[in-house]
Design an enzyme around this catalytic site. Structure first.
Site, mmCIF file in Angstrom:
data_model
loop_
_atom_site.group_PDB
_atom_site.id
_atom_site.type_symbol
_atom_site.label_atom_id
_atom_site.label_comp_id
_atom_site.label_asym_id
_atom_site.label_seq_id
_atom_site.Cartn_x
_atom_site.Cartn_y
_atom_site.Cartn_z
ATOM 1 N N LYS A 205 0.861 -1.189 0.000
ATOM 2 C CA LYS A 205 0.000 0.000 0.000
ATOM 3 C C LYS A 205 0.890 1.229 0.000
ATOM 4 C CE LYS A 205 -3.212 2.544 2.877
ATOM 5 N NZ LYS A 205 -4.179 2.500 3.964
HETATM 6 C C1 R5P Z 1 -2.553 3.977 6.867
HETATM 7 O O1 R5P Z 1 -1.476 4.065 7.132
HETATM 8 C C2 R5P Z 1 -3.690 4.584 7.582
HETATM 9 O O2 R5P Z 1 -3.886 3.978 8.761
HETATM 10 C C3 R5P Z 1 -4.931 4.523 6.730
HETATM 11 O O3 R5P Z 1 -5.324 3.210 6.525
HETATM 12 C C4 R5P Z 1 -4.627 5.153 5.428
HETATM 13 O O4 R5P Z 1 -4.063 6.370 5.632
HETATM 14 C C5 R5P Z 1 -5.802 5.185 4.478
HETATM 15 O O5 R5P Z 1 -6.675 6.096 4.840
HETATM 16 P P1 R5P Z 1 -6.783 7.492 4.081
HETATM 17 O O6 R5P Z 1 -7.315 7.174 2.725
HETATM 18 O O7 R5P Z 1 -7.730 8.257 4.921
HETATM 19 O O8 R5P Z 1 -5.408 8.093 4.052
#
Ligand code: R5P
Length: 291
Positions: A205
């Protein structure tokens, strides 16, 4: 370890050449894995589109109650029909996700800091593999901090999760963290994503960046893109369209769904882009008509 002085700059990414070791399994880099790993990865990546819509609601692990996530018990049932994977903490999932939900589970398995800390790069592996298995999680999400103070311990967390995951056929998703002092360049994301894949992560990710196609090409496992800070819906759909067009195998969106004017309609619009080949304009039109 190679001497890093005088290293040539990597540039031959062959972005138009498909991954050459795909075999007949639909998840990049997973062709040689066993049945259990492939089953979990198929719960994440749709066998038809090859892609995934992950809904990230793990923010509470360091932010506590977050705008839009105040009532997970109310929000999640509205979104579950339109996403493939729920990414959360074991506390949130056990208490607020109905056990008859058949969607994939990306279980956040690291923690250790809170938004009161200046340096958020120090985490521990917080969930035992036994509990990962009890929850039937489809992957363990491990936060990593390349280039930051907590790099070593975060890569230790990742390696331990990969070792346990290999024993029991549970994939690992390496999460590339960005922080105040950390770069958001193509150079950084190529370095970070490749390190995590080389250490055995099955999914990465990360974030969109310049030369994103090269980040994808150089990474031998699928990349899903984080949504990041809340954008206007049109821009968030453009982000999803851009990264899918450039080879991401999905998005892992949080705030751009749960802080939307209408989270359920936004989740459907994102799903159209990720799985159905809709353009950002088509998906935005759907959002506008249904919000
Ligand atoms: C990851 O590191 C965070 O905990 C979230 O899962 C991630 O940031 C995704 O959320 P957002 O789209 O709000 O950034």
């Amino acid at each position: 370890m190679a001497d890093v002085d005088g290293l040539k700059i990597a540039k031959d990414y062959k972005v138009d050449v498909p991954f050459a070791n795909q075999g007949d399994f639909h998840v990049k880099g997973a062709g040689s894995l066993d049945w259990g790993m492939k089953k979990h990865l198929s719960n994440i990546f749709d066998p038809v589109s090859g892609n995934t819509v992950m809904f990230a609601f793990d923010h509470g692990y360091f932010m506590g109650s977050t705008a839009g996530l105040e009532r997970l018990d109310v929000l999640l049932p509205q979104l579950i029909p339109y996403v493939d994977v729920l990414m959360g903490t074991r506390g949130a999932i056990r208490t607020c996700v109905p056990a008859d939900c058949r969607k994939g589970i990306a279980l956040r398995t690291t923690s250790g800091s809170s938004m009161l800390n200046d340096d958020l790069s120090h985490e521990v592996l917080a969930v035992d593999i036994e509990d990962v298995i009890r929850m039937n999680a489809d992957c363990m999400a491990i936060q990593t901090f390349i280039g930051a103070d907590g790099q070593l311990s975060s890569l230790d967390n990742l390696s331990k999760a990969v070792n346990a995951g290999m024993r029991y056929s549970v994939p690992v998703m390496g999460v590339v963290a960005v922080g105040k002092q950390m770069e958001r360049t193509g150079r950084f994301f190529k370095l970070a994503t490749r390190i995590l894949a080389e250490l055995g992560a099955n999914i990465i990710k990360t974030y969109n960046c310049e030369d994103f196609e090269e980040v994808v090409a150089a990474c031998p496992v699928p990349i899903v893109v984080a949504g990041g800070k809340k954008l206007p819906e049109k821009e968030a759909l453009e982000l999803a369209y851009e990264v899918i067009s450039k080879g991401a195998r999905g998005v892992d969106m949080g705030r751009n769904i749960f802080q939307s004017q209408n989270p359920a309609v936004m989740a459907q619009a994102v799903n159209m882009v990720v799985h159905k080949g809709a353009t950002a304009e088509e998906a935005y039109e759907f959002f506008q008509d249904n919000k």
